[in-house]
Design a protein around this motif. Structure first.
Motif, PDB file in Angstrom:
ATOM      1  N   ASP A   2       2.493 -27.242  -4.221  1.00  0.00           N
ATOM      2  CA  ASP A   2       1.258 -28.038  -4.272  1.00  0.00           C
ATOM      3  C   ASP A   2       1.561 -29.511  -4.560  1.00  0.00           C
ATOM      4  N   LYS A   3       2.580 -29.767  -5.385  1.00  0.00           N
ATOM      5  CA  LYS A   3       2.965 -31.145  -5.700  1.00  0.00           C
ATOM      6  C   LYS A   3       3.549 -31.841  -4.466  1.00  0.00           C
ATOM      7  N   VAL A   4       4.332 -31.091  -3.702  1.00  0.00           N
ATOM      8  CA  VAL A   4       4.885 -31.652  -2.473  1.00  0.00           C
ATOM      9  C   VAL A   4       3.752 -31.957  -1.487  1.00  0.00           C
ATOM     10  N   ALA A   5       2.790 -31.033  -1.394  1.00  0.00           N
ATOM     11  CA  ALA A   5       1.663 -31.224  -0.477  1.00  0.00           C
ATOM     12  C   ALA A   5       0.865 -32.470  -0.827  1.00  0.00           C
ATOM     13  N   GLN A   6       0.716 -32.728  -2.126  1.00  0.00           N
ATOM     14  CA  GLN A   6      -0.013 -33.924  -2.549  1.00  0.00           C
ATOM     15  C   GLN A   6       0.673 -35.188  -2.046  1.00  0.00           C
ATOM     16  N   LYS A   7       1.999 -35.202  -2.101  1.00  0.00           N
ATOM     17  CA  LYS A   7       2.744 -36.359  -1.610  1.00  0.00           C
ATOM     18  C   LYS A   7       2.675 -36.467  -0.084  1.00  0.00           C
ATOM     19  N   LEU A   8       2.684 -35.323   0.595  1.00  0.00           N
ATOM     20  CA  LEU A   8       2.558 -35.344   2.050  1.00  0.00           C
ATOM     21  C   LEU A   8       1.187 -35.856   2.476  1.00  0.00           C
ATOM     22  N   GLN A   9       0.170 -35.584   1.667  1.00  0.00           N
ATOM     23  CA  GLN A   9      -1.162 -36.102   1.960  1.00  0.00           C
ATOM     24  C   GLN A   9      -1.239 -37.595   1.665  1.00  0.00           C
ATOM     25  N   GLU A  10      -0.536 -38.017   0.632  1.00  0.00           N
ATOM     26  CA  GLU A  10      -0.540 -39.433   0.266  1.00  0.00           C
ATOM     27  C   GLU A  10       0.217 -40.258   1.317  1.00  0.00           C
TER      28      GLU A  10
END
Length: 219
Positions: free
Chosen positions: A104-112
Motif C-alpha cells: 500500500d505504501k508503494v502504491a501511494q508513491k506510484l499514485q503520487e
C-alpha cells in the motif's frame, strides 16, 4: 715405501684436480628471488558490493540501492526510487496482510509520481522448483507471485497495468543459502522496484501529484 709415497702423491694430485673443477662462489653473483603474490583482504564494511577503498559512501544502510560510487541511488536526477519485498509460505502465492500493507505504501508513491513505473520479480526456493523449471530458469509459482503483486496494485489502487512489468526467475537468484529452511523461506519472495527519474525540480513538479492534508474549516 716407494709404493706408499706414490699412492700418497696420487691422492694429493686427485684432490687438487677435484678442487680445481669446482666452481667457486663469486661475491658478485646475485641471488635469485621468487616473487610470491600477496593477496590483500577486500573490505566491504556496509555490504553494498563496493570495497571500502572505492566506496564513497561506506556507511550506506543495508538493503539500500547504490550507484556506481557506492552511494544511495537517486536516479539520473531527482524523483522516486522505492524497493518492495514480499515473502511467501512454501508452495503459496498468497500475499499476507503484512506485505499488503507494505505494498500500500508503494502504491501511494506510484499514485503520487504518476509517470513512475515498477518492475516486479517473482522468485522461488529450490524445493519449489522441478527439474524442468530449473532448465527453463522459471516456474509457475514464481510467476504467480509476481502477478499477485501486480494485480493487487491494479485492482485495489487503480495503478495502470502498463506501468507494471513482471518477470519470473524461479530459483535462479537466491538471496540466502538453500541449505537451511530459513534460507529457503527468504528465497520465496517478490522483489519490486518503483522508479521515476527527473532532471529538474520543475520537471518533477509537472509529473507529481501533491496531496494536501484536509483541515477543519475555521469559524
Amino acid at each position: 715405501m716407494k709404493i706408499k709415497s706414490r699412492n700418497t702423491l696420487l691422492t694429493l694430485v686427485s684432490a687438487l684436480i677435484l678442487t680445481a673443477c669446482q666452481t667457486p662462489i663469486s661475491h658478485n653473483q646475485t641471488t635469485q628471488t621468487i616473487d610470491i603474490p600477496v593477496v590483500e583482504a577486500t573490505l566491504d564494511s556496509d555490504g553494498d558490493d563496493y570495497s571500502d577503498h572505492i566506496d564513497m559512501c561506506p556507511g550506506t544502510p543495508i538493503n539500500v540501492v547504490t550507484d556506481e560510487r557506492g552511494c544511495p541511488f537517486t536516479g539520473m536526477g531527482i524523483g522516486l526510487k522505492m524497493e518492495y519485498r514480499g515473502f511467501f509460505a512454501k508452495g503459496s502465492s498468497e500475499l499476507s496482510k503484512e506485505y499488503q500493507l507494505e505494498l500500500d505504501k508503494v502504491a501511494q508513491k506510484l499514485q503520487e509520481y504518476y509517470t513512475a513505473t515498477m518492475r516486479i520479480e517473482g522468485h522461488a526456493s529450490t524445493d519449489e522448483v522441478s527439474a524442468t523449471d530449473a532448465v527453463l530458469q522459471t516456474n509457475a509459482l514464481a510467476s504467480n507471485r509476481a502477478l499477485i503483486v501486480k494485480n493487487y496494485l491494479v485492482l485495489k489502487h487503480q495503478i495502470s497495468p502498463e506501468r507494471l512489468s513482471t518477470t519470473s526467475y524461479g530459483a535462479k537468484q537466491p538471496i540466502a543459502s538453500s541449505d537451511t529452511e530459513e534460507g529457503k523461506s527468504m528465497n520465496r519472495r517478490v522483489y519490486g522496484i518503483a522508479t521515476a527519474d527527473f532532471d529538474t525540480e520543475e520537471e518533477m513538479s509537472m509529473n507529481r501529484r501533491v496531496y494536501e492534508v484536509a483541515t477543519e474549516p475555521k469559524d
